[in-house]
Write an enzyme that holds these catalytic residues in place. Structure first.
Site, PDB file in Angstrom:
ATOM      1  N   GLY A 136      -3.407   1.783   4.387  1.00 17.74           N
ATOM      2  CA  GLY A 136      -3.210   2.907   3.837  1.00 17.74           C
ATOM      3  C   GLY A 136      -2.091   2.938   2.762  1.00 17.74           C
ATOM      4  N   GLY A 182      -1.789   1.142  -0.299  1.00 19.15           N
ATOM      5  CA  GLY A 182      -2.177   0.647  -1.374  1.00 19.15           C
ATOM      6  C   GLY A 182      -2.421  -0.853  -1.583  1.00 19.15           C
ATOM      7  CB  SER A 227      -5.817  -2.129   4.883  1.00 17.84           C
ATOM      8  OG  SER A 227      -6.307  -0.633   4.615  1.00 17.84           O
ATOM      9  CG  ASP A 253      -8.980  -2.367  -3.937  1.00 20.56           C
ATOM     10  OD1 ASP A 253      -8.370  -2.841  -5.103  1.00 20.56           O
ATOM     11  OD2 ASP A 253      -8.976  -1.273  -3.461  1.00 20.56           O
ATOM     12  CE1 TYR A 292      -8.541   5.467  -7.922  1.00 21.01           C
ATOM     13  CE2 TYR A 292     -10.859   6.233  -7.535  1.00 21.01           C
ATOM     14  CZ  TYR A 292     -10.457   5.161  -7.798  1.00 21.01           C
ATOM     15  OH  TYR A 292     -10.718   4.078  -8.244  1.00 21.01           O
TER      16      TYR A 292
HETATM   17  P1  ADP Z   1      -5.710   0.796   1.254  1.00 21.39           P
HETATM   18  O1  ADP Z   1      -7.199   0.224   1.150  1.00 21.39           O
HETATM   19  O2  ADP Z   1      -4.969   0.652   0.395  1.00 21.39           O
HETATM   20  O3  ADP Z   1      -4.913   0.348   2.630  1.00 21.39           O
HETATM   21  P2  ADP Z   1      -7.649   3.223   1.876  1.00 21.39           P
HETATM   22  O4  ADP Z   1      -7.254   4.245   2.082  1.00 21.39           O
HETATM   23  O5  ADP Z   1      -8.531   2.695   0.983  1.00 21.39           O
HETATM   24  O6  ADP Z   1      -5.964   2.316   1.643  1.00 21.39           O
HETATM   25  O7  ADP Z   1      -8.028   2.516   3.157  1.00 21.39           O
HETATM   26  C1  ADP Z   1      -7.315   2.779   4.286  1.00 21.39           C
HETATM   27  C2  ADP Z   1      -8.412   3.311   5.388  1.00 21.39           C
HETATM   28  O8  ADP Z   1      -9.225   2.091   5.532  1.00 21.39           O
HETATM   29  C3  ADP Z   1      -7.831   3.399   6.822  1.00 21.39           C
HETATM   30  O9  ADP Z   1      -7.548   4.862   6.762  1.00 21.39           O
HETATM   31  C4  ADP Z   1      -8.951   3.153   7.611  1.00 21.39           C
HETATM   32  O10 ADP Z   1     -10.036   3.922   7.739  1.00 21.39           O
HETATM   33  C5  ADP Z   1      -9.694   1.927   7.218  1.00 21.39           C
HETATM   34  N1  ADP Z   1      -9.040   0.630   7.697  1.00 21.39           N
HETATM   35  C6  ADP Z   1      -8.448  -0.196   6.872  1.00 21.39           C
HETATM   36  N2  ADP Z   1      -8.057  -1.451   7.579  1.00 21.39           N
HETATM   37  C7  ADP Z   1      -8.327  -0.988   8.838  1.00 21.39           C
HETATM   38  C8  ADP Z   1      -8.548  -1.815  10.153  1.00 21.39           C
HETATM   39  N3  ADP Z   1      -7.906  -2.786  10.188  1.00 21.39           N
HETATM   40  N4  ADP Z   1      -9.019  -0.985  11.326  1.00 21.39           N
HETATM   41  C9  ADP Z   1      -9.677   0.096  11.101  1.00 21.39           C
HETATM   42  N5  ADP Z   1      -9.774   0.853   9.985  1.00 21.39           N
HETATM   43  C10 ADP Z   1      -9.106   0.202   8.766  1.00 21.39           C
HETATM   44 MG    MG Z   2      -8.290   0.871  -0.176  1.00 21.47          MG
END
Ligand code: ADP
Ligand code: MG
Length: 409
Positions: free
Chosen positions: A138, A140, A143, A198, A250
């Site tokens: 989360g 940016g 993940s 991404d 967004y």
């Molecule tokens: P970013 O992609 O920049 O980190 P996002 O809001 O697009 O932020 O994505 C974050 C969301 O993706 C988390 O809230 C979760 O739901 C999911 N997520 C990402 N990585 C994981 C992980 N390793 N395990 C579980 N959920 C994940």
């Molecule tokens: Mg993301």
């Protein structure tokens, strides 16, 4: 003193994922796959306008230990998250709540043919996956795409192994198709409006290079980016702020861009040449439309200039482009926030050559181009500025351009 994310160690993460797999499912996974997070050097909020962007893959990745099942059950776990168990047939838009949508949306998208012929997941078979991530979640740094891309590469590999075909993941054209499936999964099952940068970065980046991505057709070029060789480093500054209602803001910007493009009679804002920007602005009635268009069109031009800077090898030239990008995102696109502004200002005051927010905005991370020898000093000064303002402690990492998603074991 500044707080740093631990150094990435994919093999340690692989070991943890295996361990988590044994604990959750018993026995050994069929394999372990890793997909990196990314940071975008420049080209923000342009992917959904068919624009250009310039991400690099991070050394931090998300690792998935995966095993094919004999039935149609899908069972996924991730450190600190509620596991999800269901059948392939239960995965549909609106049906999977929370984090699991990012993981199980992938077989759904593959089954719907988003990756094209041969993109079938595992026939009618489900799978088990244990996820461990080193990508800050989360922030940016994507993940979400790292999670999707680790899963998609695993399912593609296992399906290929089973049917005797070559994995799509073995070539860039196939990876572009897998990236499309991940975008589809994130849009439809996780319900997040992501534009495609991404997933392209995570699946198609090259170590030591930035990925010059044309979001009109998702064609890529690998541009050498040897910051270390030039005595420079990309410092990522995670503000650790996650503002609410981000998705709505967004989505509303995407909508304004669509409206402005319609008014200008173009399919996307990418069609507005930088040289004709003033004419285009004069044809727009609303101040909000003018601001958004000015950002998108000027940002695409800044990406072109950044690519030229990288090719010239005079990397210091990136600094002013980063600063201009930040100003445009703050004033015209209005997606910055006090923490991102402070991180960039404090980094510049501490000697950074340039700095900008990166990712969607309203929190998350900023980057600064710094002299490698002064990275720690810049981080300390940013952390001090945050403390003095009463903001939460930021966290830092150095972004050296890493390679794309791959099988680890
Ligand atoms: P970013 O992609 O920049 O980190 P996002 O809001 O697009 O932020 O994505 C974050 C969301 O993706 C988390 O809230 C979760 O739901 C999911 N997520 C990402 N990585 C994981 C992980 N390793 N395990 C579980 N959920 C994940
Ligand atoms: Mg993301």
């Amino acid at each position: 003193m500044s707080h740093w994310y631990p150094s990435p160690d994919p093999m340690a993460a692989a070991g943890q994922a295996r361990e988590a797999f044994r604990e959750a499912f018993g026995g050994e996974p069929d394999g372990v796959w890793a997909a990196p997070g990314r940071v975008n050097l420049i080209g923000e909020h342009v992917d959904y306008n068919g624009g250009l962007c310039l991400p690099i893959a991070l050394p931090q990745s998300t690792v998935a230990a995966v095993r094919r099942r004999g039935d149609d059950v899908v069972h996924v776990t991730s450190t600190g998250k509620e596991p999800w168990r269901g059948t392939l047939g239960e995965i549909a838009p609106g049906q999977v709540k929370g984090w699991a949508g990012y993981a199980v949306g992938v077989p759904w998208a593959l089954a719907r043919g988003t990756a094209g012929p041969q993109g079938e997941p595992l026939g009618q078979n489900g799978f088990e996956a244990a996820i461990v991530s080193q990508v800050p979640i989360g922030a940016g740094l994507s993940s979400s795409a790292a999670l999707e891309c680790a899963i998609v590469l695993a399912l593609d590999d296992l399906a290929a192994q089973r049917s005797g075909r070559a994995p799509l993941g073995h070539g860039d054209a196939g990876r572009a198709r897998l990236a499309r499936a991940c975008v589809h999964a994130e849009n439809e099952i996780a319900g997040a409006p992501t534009g495609g940068m991404d997933q392209a970065a995570s699946l198609r980046a090259r170590a030591g290079h930035a990925l010059s991505l044309d979001c009109r057709d998702f064609s890529v070029r690998h541009v050498p980016f040897e910051a270390a060789g030039a005595g420079l480093a990309v410092l990522v500054m995670d503000t650790r702020v996650h503002h609410a209602l981000v998705d709505g803001r967004y989505g509303s910007r995407r909508e304004v861009c669509r409206e402005a493009a319609a008014t200008l009679g173009v399919a996307s804002l990418r069609e507005v040449a930088f040289e004709t920007l003033d004419d285009a602005l004069a044809r727009l009635d609303h101040d909000e439309h003018r601001r958004r268009v000015r950002h998108v069109v000027s940002e695409i031009e800044r990406v072109r200039r950044a690519v030229a800077v990288l090719r010239s090898g005079r990397l210091g030239g990136l600094g002013p482009l980063l600063d201009a990008s930040h100003a445009s995102l703050r004033e015209d696109y209005q997606v910055s926030c006090a923490e991102l502004d402070l991180a960039c200002d404090a980094a510049r005051d501490a000697g950074a050559l340039g700095a900008r927010m990166t990712g969607g905005g309203f929190g998350g991370a900023a980057i600064a181009l710094v002299r490698a020898a002064s990275a720690e000093l810049v981080a300390d000064r940013v952390a001090n500025a945050f403390a003095a303002t009463g903001f939460a402690d930021p966290a830092f990492l150095l972004a050296t351009p890493a390679g794309a998603a791959r099988r680890l074991a």
